[in-house]
Scaffold this motif. Structure first.
Motif, PDB file in Angstrom:
ATOM      1  N   GLN A  32      -1.974  17.825 -13.725  1.00 13.22           N
ATOM      2  CA  GLN A  32      -0.893  18.535 -14.403  1.00 13.22           C
ATOM      3  C   GLN A  32      -0.436  19.748 -13.592  1.00 13.22           C
ATOM      4  O   GLN A  32       0.766  20.016 -13.468  1.00 13.22           O
ATOM      5  CB  GLN A  32      -1.361  18.995 -15.781  1.00 13.22           C
ATOM      6  CG  GLN A  32      -0.375  19.896 -16.522  1.00 13.22           C
ATOM      7  CD  GLN A  32       0.791  19.132 -17.105  1.00 13.22           C
ATOM      8  OE1 GLN A  32       0.622  18.422 -18.085  1.00 13.22           O
ATOM      9  NE2 GLN A  32       1.969  19.271 -16.513  1.00 13.22           N
ATOM     10  N   GLU A  33      -1.397  20.447 -12.987  1.00 14.13           N
ATOM     11  CA  GLU A  33      -1.065  21.607 -12.155  1.00 14.13           C
ATOM     12  C   GLU A  33      -0.219  21.201 -10.948  1.00 14.13           C
ATOM     13  O   GLU A  33       0.726  21.905 -10.576  1.00 14.13           O
ATOM     14  CB  GLU A  33      -2.346  22.292 -11.681  1.00 14.13           C
ATOM     15  CG  GLU A  33      -3.036  23.141 -12.741  1.00 14.13           C
ATOM     16  CD  GLU A  33      -2.302  24.453 -12.950  1.00 14.13           C
ATOM     17  OE1 GLU A  33      -2.421  25.355 -12.097  1.00 14.13           O
ATOM     18  OE2 GLU A  33      -1.591  24.562 -13.963  1.00 14.13           O
ATOM     19  N   ARG A  34      -0.547  20.069 -10.340  1.00 14.93           N
ATOM     20  CA  ARG A  34       0.237  19.592  -9.194  1.00 14.93           C
ATOM     21  C   ARG A  34       1.677  19.307  -9.628  1.00 14.93           C
ATOM     22  O   ARG A  34       2.625  19.649  -8.943  1.00 14.93           O
ATOM     23  CB  ARG A  34      -0.384  18.322  -8.595  1.00 14.93           C
ATOM     24  CG  ARG A  34      -1.755  18.491  -7.952  1.00 14.93           C
ATOM     25  CD  ARG A  34      -1.720  19.448  -6.789  1.00 14.93           C
ATOM     26  NE  ARG A  34      -2.944  19.533  -6.023  1.00 14.93           N
ATOM     27  CZ  ARG A  34      -4.063  20.153  -6.392  1.00 14.93           C
ATOM     28  NH1 ARG A  34      -4.163  20.675  -7.583  1.00 14.93           N
ATOM     29  NH2 ARG A  34      -5.088  20.243  -5.587  1.00 14.93           N
ATOM     30  N   VAL A  35       1.816  18.676 -10.773  1.00 11.89           N
ATOM     31  CA  VAL A  35       3.151  18.358 -11.280  1.00 11.89           C
ATOM     32  C   VAL A  35       3.913  19.639 -11.596  1.00 11.89           C
ATOM     33  O   VAL A  35       5.094  19.789 -11.234  1.00 11.89           O
ATOM     34  CB  VAL A  35       3.058  17.449 -12.517  1.00 11.89           C
ATOM     35  CG1 VAL A  35       4.434  17.238 -13.148  1.00 11.89           C
ATOM     36  CG2 VAL A  35       2.444  16.097 -12.140  1.00 11.89           C
ATOM     37  N   ALA A  95       3.610  22.493 -10.306  1.00 11.25           N
ATOM     38  CA  ALA A  95       3.951  23.205  -9.070  1.00 11.25           C
ATOM     39  C   ALA A  95       5.001  22.485  -8.243  1.00 11.25           C
ATOM     40  O   ALA A  95       5.526  23.052  -7.278  1.00 11.25           O
ATOM     41  CB  ALA A  95       2.689  23.405  -8.231  1.00 11.25           C
ATOM     42  N   GLY A  96       5.310  21.245  -8.604  1.00  5.86           N
ATOM     43  CA  GLY A  96       6.221  20.449  -7.788  1.00  5.86           C
ATOM     44  C   GLY A  96       5.547  19.868  -6.570  1.00  5.86           C
ATOM     45  O   GLY A  96       6.214  19.392  -5.644  1.00  5.86           O
ATOM     46  N   PHE A  97       4.213  19.873  -6.553  1.00  3.54           N
ATOM     47  CA  PHE A  97       3.448  19.297  -5.441  1.00  3.54           C
ATOM     48  C   PHE A  97       3.212  17.815  -5.751  1.00  3.54           C
ATOM     49  O   PHE A  97       2.134  17.408  -6.166  1.00  3.54           O
ATOM     50  CB  PHE A  97       2.114  20.009  -5.257  1.00  3.54           C
ATOM     51  CG  PHE A  97       2.205  21.450  -4.827  1.00  3.54           C
ATOM     52  CD1 PHE A  97       3.431  22.052  -4.536  1.00  3.54           C
ATOM     53  CD2 PHE A  97       1.061  22.215  -4.703  1.00  3.54           C
ATOM     54  CE1 PHE A  97       3.508  23.375  -4.137  1.00  3.54           C
ATOM     55  CE2 PHE A  97       1.123  23.553  -4.308  1.00  3.54           C
ATOM     56  CZ  PHE A  97       2.354  24.130  -4.033  1.00  3.54           C
ATOM     57  N   TYR A  98       4.244  17.006  -5.552  1.00  2.00           N
ATOM     58  CA  TYR A  98       4.178  15.610  -5.966  1.00  2.00           C
ATOM     59  C   TYR A  98       3.483  14.701  -4.955  1.00  2.00           C
ATOM     60  O   TYR A  98       3.225  13.540  -5.260  1.00  2.00           O
ATOM     61  CB  TYR A  98       5.592  15.074  -6.214  1.00  2.00           C
ATOM     62  CG  TYR A  98       6.333  15.734  -7.354  1.00  2.00           C
ATOM     63  CD1 TYR A  98       5.661  16.419  -8.364  1.00  2.00           C
ATOM     64  CD2 TYR A  98       7.715  15.672  -7.422  1.00  2.00           C
ATOM     65  CE1 TYR A  98       6.338  17.019  -9.403  1.00  2.00           C
ATOM     66  CE2 TYR A  98       8.418  16.271  -8.464  1.00  2.00           C
ATOM     67  CZ  TYR A  98       7.726  16.945  -9.445  1.00  2.00           C
ATOM     68  OH  TYR A  98       8.410  17.543 -10.472  1.00  2.00           O
ATOM     69  N   GLY A  99       3.205  15.194  -3.773  1.00  2.57           N
ATOM     70  CA  GLY A  99       2.566  14.365  -2.770  1.00  2.57           C
ATOM     71  C   GLY A  99       3.403  14.260  -1.522  1.00  2.57           C
ATOM     72  O   GLY A  99       4.098  15.207  -1.140  1.00  2.57           O
ATOM     73  N   LYS A 100       3.348  13.105  -0.882  1.00  4.11           N
ATOM     74  CA  LYS A 100       4.023  12.922   0.406  1.00  4.11           C
ATOM     75  C   LYS A 100       5.505  13.229   0.336  1.00  4.11           C
ATOM     76  O   LYS A 100       6.084  13.813   1.251  1.00  4.11           O
ATOM     77  CB  LYS A 100       3.812  11.489   0.916  1.00  4.11           C
ATOM     78  CG  LYS A 100       2.538  11.293   1.709  1.00  4.11           C
ATOM     79  CD  LYS A 100       2.567   9.969   2.455  1.00  4.11           C
ATOM     80  CE  LYS A 100       1.455   9.930   3.487  1.00  4.11           C
ATOM     81  NZ  LYS A 100       1.512   8.689   4.296  1.00  4.11           N
ATOM     82  N   LYS A 101       6.150  12.833  -0.759  1.00  8.25           N
ATOM     83  CA  LYS A 101       7.612  12.968  -0.824  1.00  8.25           C
ATOM     84  C   LYS A 101       8.060  14.414  -0.913  1.00  8.25           C
ATOM     85  O   LYS A 101       9.223  14.716  -0.617  1.00  8.25           O
ATOM     86  CB  LYS A 101       8.167  12.155  -1.986  1.00  8.25           C
ATOM     87  CG  LYS A 101       7.669  12.543  -3.366  1.00  8.25           C
ATOM     88  CD  LYS A 101       8.174  11.527  -4.393  1.00  8.25           C
ATOM     89  CE  LYS A 101       7.600  11.762  -5.771  1.00  8.25           C
ATOM     90  NZ  LYS A 101       8.002  10.702  -6.711  1.00  8.25           N
ATOM     91  N   THR A 102       7.173  15.317  -1.315  1.00  2.00           N
ATOM     92  CA  THR A 102       7.540  16.742  -1.352  1.00  2.00           C
ATOM     93  C   THR A 102       6.820  17.557  -0.280  1.00  2.00           C
ATOM     94  O   THR A 102       7.030  18.757  -0.176  1.00  2.00           O
ATOM     95  CB  THR A 102       7.223  17.352  -2.730  1.00  2.00           C
ATOM     96  OG1 THR A 102       5.820  17.225  -2.997  1.00  2.00           O
ATOM     97  CG2 THR A 102       8.019  16.675  -3.829  1.00  2.00           C
ATOM     98  N   GLY A 103       5.968  16.896   0.489  1.00  2.00           N
ATOM     99  CA  GLY A 103       5.268  17.600   1.572  1.00  2.00           C
ATOM    100  C   GLY A 103       3.925  18.179   1.169  1.00  2.00           C
ATOM    101  O   GLY A 103       3.134  18.565   2.034  1.00  2.00           O
ATOM    102  N   ARG A 104       3.653  18.249  -0.125  1.00  2.00           N
ATOM    103  CA  ARG A 104       2.369  18.788  -0.581  1.00  2.00           C
ATOM    104  C   ARG A 104       1.923  18.054  -1.834  1.00  2.00           C
ATOM    105  O   ARG A 104       2.722  17.764  -2.726  1.00  2.00           O
ATOM    106  CB  ARG A 104       2.478  20.289  -0.890  1.00  2.00           C
ATOM    107  CG  ARG A 104       2.794  21.140   0.298  1.00  2.00           C
ATOM    108  CD  ARG A 104       2.938  22.623  -0.094  1.00  2.00           C
ATOM    109  NE  ARG A 104       1.647  23.236  -0.391  1.00  2.00           N
ATOM    110  CZ  ARG A 104       1.510  24.523  -0.724  1.00  2.00           C
ATOM    111  NH1 ARG A 104       2.575  25.301  -0.837  1.00  2.00           N
ATOM    112  NH2 ARG A 104       0.317  25.020  -0.955  1.00  2.00           N
ATOM    113  N   GLY A 105       0.659  17.736  -1.882  1.00  2.00           N
ATOM    114  CA  GLY A 105       0.047  17.141  -3.064  1.00  2.00           C
ATOM    115  C   GLY A 105      -1.388  17.630  -3.080  1.00  2.00           C
ATOM    116  O   GLY A 105      -1.652  18.832  -3.085  1.00  2.00           O
ATOM    117  N   PHE A 106      -2.340  16.715  -3.053  1.00  2.00           N
ATOM    118  CA  PHE A 106      -3.712  17.123  -2.794  1.00  2.00           C
ATOM    119  C   PHE A 106      -3.882  17.443  -1.311  1.00  2.00           C
ATOM    120  O   PHE A 106      -4.679  18.310  -0.946  1.00  2.00           O
ATOM    121  CB  PHE A 106      -4.687  16.031  -3.233  1.00  2.00           C
ATOM    122  CG  PHE A 106      -4.900  16.009  -4.718  1.00  2.00           C
ATOM    123  CD1 PHE A 106      -5.595  17.030  -5.344  1.00  2.00           C
ATOM    124  CD2 PHE A 106      -4.387  14.987  -5.493  1.00  2.00           C
ATOM    125  CE1 PHE A 106      -5.789  17.024  -6.716  1.00  2.00           C
ATOM    126  CE2 PHE A 106      -4.575  14.971  -6.871  1.00  2.00           C
ATOM    127  CZ  PHE A 106      -5.275  15.993  -7.479  1.00  2.00           C
TER     128      PHE A 106
END
Length: 512
Positions: free
Chosen positions: A274-277, A279-290
């Motif tokens: 939920q924190e990743r979402v 923050a907008g840290f969606y993963g590869k498509k936004t450049g940041r995820g885990f």
């Protein structure tokens, strides 16, 4: 779930309409055209269908250039495609496949409009991955003509298609779609319209257990990913897979399944995701995820224990897969060991340490229960002979020298060793046990057959084994023990045992 009757596939003369020219609709149109059908593609965005048809034709040309299609076959397939701009142009369709936005109202409105246009024998198929097929069909005058035809992305490459029957779906319609998908070169499986169908339901523990392990500080993301890949045999670790899917998408599916099952704790979403979402840290498509995918970012490495001396005395016990594999690996490396039998499930004794494969208890709990202070637990591996890494955990009262001897044994056998915090079930064992439990519950609730769930998880998400076949390999009784110990450790309904697993453990009958 009883075996469905056999129906014939739609003839090649049948006209296929695909509504929605996104990635899924475009892929489905390509599959149908390649199989020999005339295909009409419609999208409500200006020029989207025309661009999609051009892209599919270009893909056929590339396949011909690579020798995967003859030039004539590529040209013929390309000629069978047409972009249309009005719903009325689909009036002569024999099958309409909907791949529009995942919104119930939008899908119901589309089918209501189609029902007023097409002939009485036209079949309706929805590619929804998360919305009830029963609900989509509910407003149709003839809901029996609609079923789910759930492809996986990218549709031309992925073999699996879930054929999903809603409450009103005519079995003949589902069977025709099953036969048609098979004629198109796919591997179809039948499923009932329940939340997540097969794959999106059964796959939830792969993400959920990793997120819980991270929350408990069992290990870092790179180490957990490495263990699931290098010991578990999964193609991608859970955190890198979530980053690839996108946390916005993955979290939304988890929430959808959780809500649809009336907040069953087995599907509880993770605050970490939920924190990743948020923050907008969606993963590869936004450049940041885990992980960090931005330019210059350094990929973290999994933790491996420092090299320890080869133990002086090694005794291997029994004929378990772990013991046999250690014997083979040590023998190949010229490491001396003795073999013996034991009254318990120990795998090895080495310079004071006693090694067991995890049964769902923490090492500290197992040491307390057995009276063996120097207890070291090994994680599950898909194949202990081929694994390159193995997870371990150590009882609180285990001496440093005993822990180092256990690690030295595994390193002498050619394994990288990742030591986890002493959590119940370690990483691979608890993940696989939960996958098997969810698969068994799907079968027990008549969502699908045992054969279907194993095929779906191998083909839909590339698992190295179907969950039920994996449970058979581990031993159904052992899987039940792992789940029961997890339930006792956490005191949560999340780890409740599927009645089907329990039944098969008691009777000894095969699951699959």
């Amino acid at each position: 779930m009883s075996a469905p009757s056999v129906s014939a596939a739609l003839p090649l003369s049948a006209r296929i309409a695909v509504v929605g020219a996104g990635a899924m609709g475009t892929g489905i149109a390509q599959v149908a055209a390649a199989a020999g059908h005339a295909v009409s593609l419609l999208d409500n965005r200006p020029d989207a269908a025309a661009h999609a048809v051009a892209a599919i034709r270009a893909q056929f040309a590339r396949l011909a250039d690579k020798g995967q299609l003859s030039a004539d076959a590529a040209q013929a397939a390309a000629s069978r495609l047409q972009a249309v701009t009005e719903l009325a142009e689909l009036a002569d369709a024999d099958l309409v496949i909907e791949a529009i936005v995942e919104n119930l109202d939008a899908k119901q409105a589309l089918y209501a409009a189609l029902e007023a246009l097409v002939g009485p024998d036209c079949l309706f198929a929805t590619n929804t991955s998360s919305i009830s097929v029963t609900a989509i069909a509910a407003r149709l005058q003839r809901p029996e003509r609609l079923a789910g035809l759930h492809f996986f992305n990218p549709a031309p490459l992925m073999a699996l298609v879930e054929i999903v029957s809603g409450l009103a779906t005519d079995p003949a319609v589902a069977n025709t779609l099953f036969a048609t998908a098979a004629a198109w070169g796919k591997t179809p499986v039948h499923a009932k319209s329940t939340p997540g169908f097969i794959v999106n339901r059964v796959a939830r523990p792969y993400y959920a257990e990793a997120l819980r392990l991270l929350q408990e500080g069992a290990a870092d993301i790179a180490t957990l990913d490495a263990l699931l890949r290098e010991a578990g045999g999964f193609r991608m670790g859970p955190f890198e897979l979530m980053d690839l899917i996108g946390h916005d998408v993955n979290f939304a599916v988890t929430q959808s399944v959780w809500r649809a099952f009336y907040h069953d704790p087995r599907f509880t979403p993770s605050l970490i995701q939920q924190e990743r979402v948020d923050a907008g840290f969606y993963g590869k498509k936004t450049g940041r995820g885990f992980y960090d995918y931005r330019d210059g970012a350094v990929r973290p490495l999994p933790h491996s224990e420092a090299a320890q001396p080869q133990p002086g005395t090694i005794v291997l016990y029994g004929s378990s897969p772990a013991s046999q594999a250690l014997a083979q690996r040590l023998g190949e490396r010229g490491v001396a060991f003795a073999q013996a039998q034991a009254s318990d499930a120990r795998v090895a004794d080495v310079d004071g340490a006693t090694l067991f494969v995890s049964d769902g208890r923490s090492a500290t709990q197992r040491a307390h229960d057995s009276g063996i202070a120097n207890t070291v637990l090994l994680d599950l591996a898909l194949d202990y002979r081929q694994a390159s890494r193995l997870g371990v955990t150590v009882a609180e009262g285990c001496s440093d020298s005993a822990a180092q001897a256990a690690i030295g044994l595994l390193q002498a056998a050619g394994l990288a060793v990742s030591r986890l915090r002493d959590v119940p079930g370690l990483a691979v064992m608890r993940t696989v046990a939960m996958l098997a439990n969810e698969a068994a519950d799907a079968v027990n609730q008549s969502v699908c057959s045992a054969t279907a769930v194993d095929a779906a998880m191998r083909l839909g998400v590339n698992y190295p084994l179907g969950p039920l076949a994996w449970a058979e390999q581990i031993g159904v009784g052992q899987v039940c023990a792992v789940l029961s110990h997890l339930a006792a450790s956490y005191g949560e309904d999340r780890y409740r045992l599927s009645p089907l697993l329990q039944h098969h453990a008691l009777t000894g009958k095969a699951l699959s």
